[in-house]
Scaffold this active site. Structure first.
Site, PDB file in Angstrom:
ATOM      1  N   HIS A   1      22.409  -3.902  20.497  1.00 62.38           N
ATOM      2  CA  HIS A   1      22.380  -3.241  19.197  1.00 62.38           C
ATOM      3  C   HIS A   1      23.651  -3.409  18.366  1.00 62.38           C
ATOM      4  CE1 HIS A   1      19.974  -1.031  16.548  1.00 62.38           C
ATOM      5  NE2 HIS A   1      19.530  -0.093  17.361  1.00 62.38           N
TER       6      HIS A   1
ATOM      7  N   LYS B   1      -1.819   3.750   8.536  1.00 62.80           N
ATOM      8  CA  LYS B   1      -1.053   4.037   7.321  1.00 62.80           C
ATOM      9  C   LYS B   1      -1.905   4.051   6.060  1.00 62.80           C
ATOM     10  CE  LYS B   1       0.544  -0.788   6.993  1.00 62.80           C
ATOM     11  NZ  LYS B   1       1.762  -1.651   7.018  1.00 62.80           N
TER      12      LYS B   1
ATOM     13  N   LYS C   1      -1.817   6.467   2.513  1.00 65.13           N
ATOM     14  CA  LYS C   1      -1.750   5.835   1.194  1.00 65.13           C
ATOM     15  C   LYS C   1      -2.884   6.309   0.289  1.00 65.13           C
ATOM     16  CE  LYS C   1       0.606   1.557   2.564  1.00 65.13           C
ATOM     17  NZ  LYS C   1       0.481   0.082   2.686  1.00 65.13           N
TER      18      LYS C   1
ATOM     19  N   LYS D   1      -2.076   9.259  -1.411  1.00 61.83           N
ATOM     20  CA  LYS D   1      -0.870   9.099  -2.228  1.00 61.83           C
ATOM     21  C   LYS D   1       0.343   9.761  -1.560  1.00 61.83           C
ATOM     22  CE  LYS D   1      -3.439   8.694  -6.594  1.00 61.83           C
ATOM     23  NZ  LYS D   1      -3.692   7.284  -6.288  1.00 61.83           N
ATOM     24  N   LEU D   2       0.429   9.570  -0.247  1.00 59.21           N
ATOM     25  CA  LEU D   2       1.544  10.079   0.536  1.00 59.21           C
ATOM     26  C   LEU D   2       2.242   8.909   1.240  1.00 59.21           C
ATOM     27  CD1 LEU D   2      -0.229  13.104   2.278  1.00 59.21           C
ATOM     28  CD2 LEU D   2       1.419  13.244   0.396  1.00 59.21           C
TER      29      LEU D   2
ATOM     30  N   PRO E   1       3.362   6.912   4.217  1.00 50.81           N
ATOM     31  CA  PRO E   1       2.956   6.897   5.632  1.00 50.81           C
ATOM     32  C   PRO E   1       4.095   7.279   6.576  1.00 50.81           C
ATOM     33  CG  PRO E   1       2.100   4.962   4.500  1.00 50.81           C
ATOM     34  CD  PRO E   1       3.040   5.639   3.544  1.00 50.81           C
TER      35      PRO E   1
ATOM     36  N   SER F   1      17.589   1.338   6.633  1.00 46.50           N
ATOM     37  CA  SER F   1      18.366   0.105   6.556  1.00 46.50           C
ATOM     38  C   SER F   1      19.215   0.096   5.290  1.00 46.50           C
ATOM     39  CB  SER F   1      17.428  -1.103   6.562  1.00 46.50           C
ATOM     40  OG  SER F   1      18.163  -2.302   6.321  1.00 46.50           O
TER      41      SER F   1
ATOM     42  N   THR G   1      23.051   0.642   8.852  1.00 44.50           N
ATOM     43  CA  THR G   1      22.032   1.693   8.776  1.00 44.50           C
ATOM     44  C   THR G   1      22.663   3.029   8.396  1.00 44.50           C
ATOM     45  OG1 THR G   1      22.293   2.301  11.107  1.00 44.50           O
ATOM     46  CG2 THR G   1      20.636   0.621  10.584  1.00 44.50           C
TER      47      THR G   1
ATOM     48  N   GLN H   1      10.874   3.637  12.944  1.00 37.18           N
ATOM     49  CA  GLN H   1       9.664   2.907  12.558  1.00 37.18           C
ATOM     50  C   GLN H   1       9.931   1.415  12.692  1.00 37.18           C
ATOM     51  OE1 GLN H   1       6.674   2.357   8.684  1.00 37.18           O
ATOM     52  NE2 GLN H   1       8.687   3.256   8.410  1.00 37.18           N
TER      53      GLN H   1
END
Length: 639
Positions: free
Chosen positions: A360, A436, A440, A443-444, A446, A473, A482, A572
């Site tokens: 990492h 997802k 959508k 209208k939110l 994901p 990011s 990040t 995610q």
């Protein structure tokens, strides 16, 4: 040092980067070389570099105000008032906060990125915990259609060729600059992925990078049955080996590694960093050992050819495979086939399982996802290149001299790794009721919707909310890495407390949910734009330490300790495939939750430590699945 290119060179590179489609860029690359000569790579990189702005230092008052707001769901009123006074004194006119802020702004003017080097040093290189489980993320990819060593080697050959093809794009400057929200992203991490390695030290580690577009290392490391091999992957004329050439070389490696080596040298790299640093010094006293270790460190990447593991039910298969990629399964399985310090390790099992483990300090998720997407596309292409009739040198086996001290180091490393692996609880599952697209349609966001479900599940299991971090990011900025997106918010807490209350109407719950999702989306936007609070607070703390000052009281406050005790480490990984990422929790009494949302399903991995009686990965997974169902039913018409 190459002289500054003429103006027309810059314009040519700009046209190459911004004005052409991907296909047109490939067609015009040779023409641009005629214009710019051998300066093209530098021109392209410089143009891409100059189009990405520096990372801003957020206003001090803004960060402190948002910090206090982030504490509100976590602290009782009396503790919050106490912290409010401490923060007010730190940020007052003429106070210590203002002085440190001025120094940070100066640092930003005279450095490539004011926080990234500090962050990498503090979060990774000074961390003394083992890289296995605690730091290195693993990505388990969809099972391939082979079940024996023959298919394993054919696929591994294709995989190696695909990675080399991606490296060629990076080295030549043909890698297309990525964009987010219409803005170009920093591409600096891509060249660092290859021929790099983390080196252990007694107090802190450091990263070495041997890769250069020209005259860089020309070999990879292949590990099978705990034995390491140097495999040259380029012909004498500089062209990469064909798939059939690579396959022939892998067959040679297999023929030299029938039996498992008595000592799994790679397990040394799984140790506590201070312990491994001492063993590393002892190991390199021997000339043979030093040569072998250096060849591993310099290699472009590592390929781990894993042996078969015990058959398991389909329900538990994804969890077992994620564990295999993450740590190798233990000292009696494939953990000896790892060199955890290496930036890139591709793992291919005989049963069709495969994945990637990365270090990492050098790599982040988005560039790794770009690399994997390229490899997956490459693997769909047929191999049409005929192998030249040139005899290839035998892959070189790397030897180690093991004295009594090293033997003791190995025994301790094996014990400690098995303890760590047995302590880790992993649960992977595929939530198939929706993906997802469902959020959508409402209208939110994901990601915000899933984050809300994770906090709801945690609350249902533990009857409290906790400090949670998601990853944003910062590649929209030069040298950006990040920042964290914090939860819970006040709006999230209000929704969670109301959701299981029968006295609250469905309409009210829907409204509270929308407010919670919108609030988290705003935090996400702030972090992506370099206005998050956690890297800024860390910078202020490290600036004080650099100046030889006592750690400011704001960072000694119990509230700061609570706010940075991340019981929920989330991430995610939006890739085009059904891949699963996993890593260990940040704290002993916490969880790590990774998710990959697809159109109509979501892949999850949850980890926890068995040594903590309060946490249970299986229980949180079942509760999260139930919570997602309940959130969906909130929007379904009542019967």
């Amino acid at each position: 040092m190459i002289s500054k290119p003429r103006e027309k060179h810059v314009e040519a590179a700009k046209s190459y980067r911004e004005g052409l489609s991907k296909q047109e860029r490939a067609w015009n690359f040779d023409k641009l070389k005629l214009i710019c000569g051998k300066d093209l790579n530098e021109v392209v990189l410089r143009q891409a570099h100059s189009s990405v702005p520096p990372q801003p230092v957020p206003p001090l008052g803004q960060t402190l105000q948002r910090y206090l707001r982030a504490l509100e769901p976590l602290l009782p009123a009396d503790e919050l008032e106490h912290t409010h006074r401490i923060v007010q004194k730190f940020g007052c006119s003429g106070g210590l906060g203002e002085k440190l802020q001025r120094e940070l702004i100066k640092r930003a003017k005279h450095s490539h990125n004011w926080i990234s080097d500090w962050w990498v040093q503090w979060a990774y290189l000074e961390c003394r915990q083992p890289l296995a489980v605690h730091s290195n993320p693993a990505i388990s990819l969809p099972k391939r259609d082979f079940t024996d060593w023959r298919g394993q080697l054919v696929f591994a050959s294709k995989l190696i060729a695909g990675v080399l093809d991606f490296k060629a794009e990076v080295d030549s400057g043909k890698l297309v600059v990525e964009y987010m929200r219409g803005q170009p992203l920093c591409m600096e991490l891509f060249p660092q992925l290859f021929s790099s390695c983390r080196i252990p030290g007694p107090k802190h580690d450091h990263v070495v990078h041997y890769g250069r577009p020209r005259r860089g290392p020309a070999h990879i490391t292949v590990v099978r049955n705990y034995q390491f091999f140097q495999l040259d992957v380029y012909n004498s004329d500089g062209t990469p080996l064909t798939e059939s050439q690579i396959h022939a070389q892998l067959l040679r490696i297999r023929s030299q590694s029938w039996k498992t080596d008595k000592e799994p040298m790679g397990i040394l790299t799984s140790e506590h960093r201070h312990t491994w640093g001492q063993a590393y010094t002892r190991l390199l006293r021997d000339k043979i050992n030093k040569e072998s270790v250096r060849l591993i460190e310099k290699s472009i990447f590592t390929l781990c050819l894993d042996s078969p593991v015990m058959r398991i039910s389909d329900e538990k298969y994804s969890s077992r495979m994620a564990a295999q990629i993450l740590h190798g399964g233990g000292t009696y399985s494939n953990s000896g086939n790892r060199w955890f310090d290496k930036t890139l390790q591709f793992v291919v099992g005989e049963d069709g399982s495969w994945g990637l483990l990365y270090e990492h300090a050098t790599a982040e998720g988005p560039p790794i996802a770009t690399l994997l997407d390229h490899v997956l596309k490459y693997c769909k292409k047929p191999d049409r290149v005929r192998a030249p009739l040139i005899p290839l040198p035998m892959p070189k086996k790397l030897y180690f001299y093991i004295n009594s001290e090293i033997k003791w180091d190995l025994e301790m490393a094996k014990q400690n790794l098995d303890i760590l692996i047995n302590d880790l609880d992993i649960k992977c599952f595929n939530f198939q009721r929706f993906g997802k697209e469902f959020a959508k349609q409402l209208k939110l966001s994901p990601n915000s919707f899933i984050q809300l479900a994770i906090q709801l599940a945690y609350y249902r299991v533990h009857n409290e909310v906790c400090a949670a971090c998601d990853i944003a990011s910062l590649r929209m900025f030069r040298g950006g890495r990040t920042d964290y997106i914090r939860s819970p918010t006040n709006q999230m807490l209000s929704f969670i407390q109301a959701f299981d209350d029968d006295a609250v109407s469905r309409e009210a719950k829907v409204q509270l949910l929308r407010e919670a999702v919108d609030a988290y989306s705003i935090l996400t936007e702030q972090s992506l734009m370099g206005q998050g609070i956690d890297r800024h607070l860390l910078g202020l703390k490290l600036q004080a330490i650099e100046e030889g000052l006592s750690v400011p009281r704001i960072f000694m406050d119990t509230a700061y300790g609570l706010a940075t005790h991340w019981k929920l480490r989330t991430g995610q990984v939006p890739t085009i495939t059904d891949s699963v990422m996993c890593f260990g929790p940040l704290v002993p009494d916490g969880y790590a939750v990774c998710y990959n949302p697809q159109q109509d399903h979501v892949h999850f991995s949850i980890t926890a430590f068995n040594c903590c009686e309060e946490t249970n990965a299986e229980k949180l997974a079942l509760t999260l699945e139930r919570s997602l169902w309940d959130l969906q039913e909130l929007f379904l018409p009542s019967v």
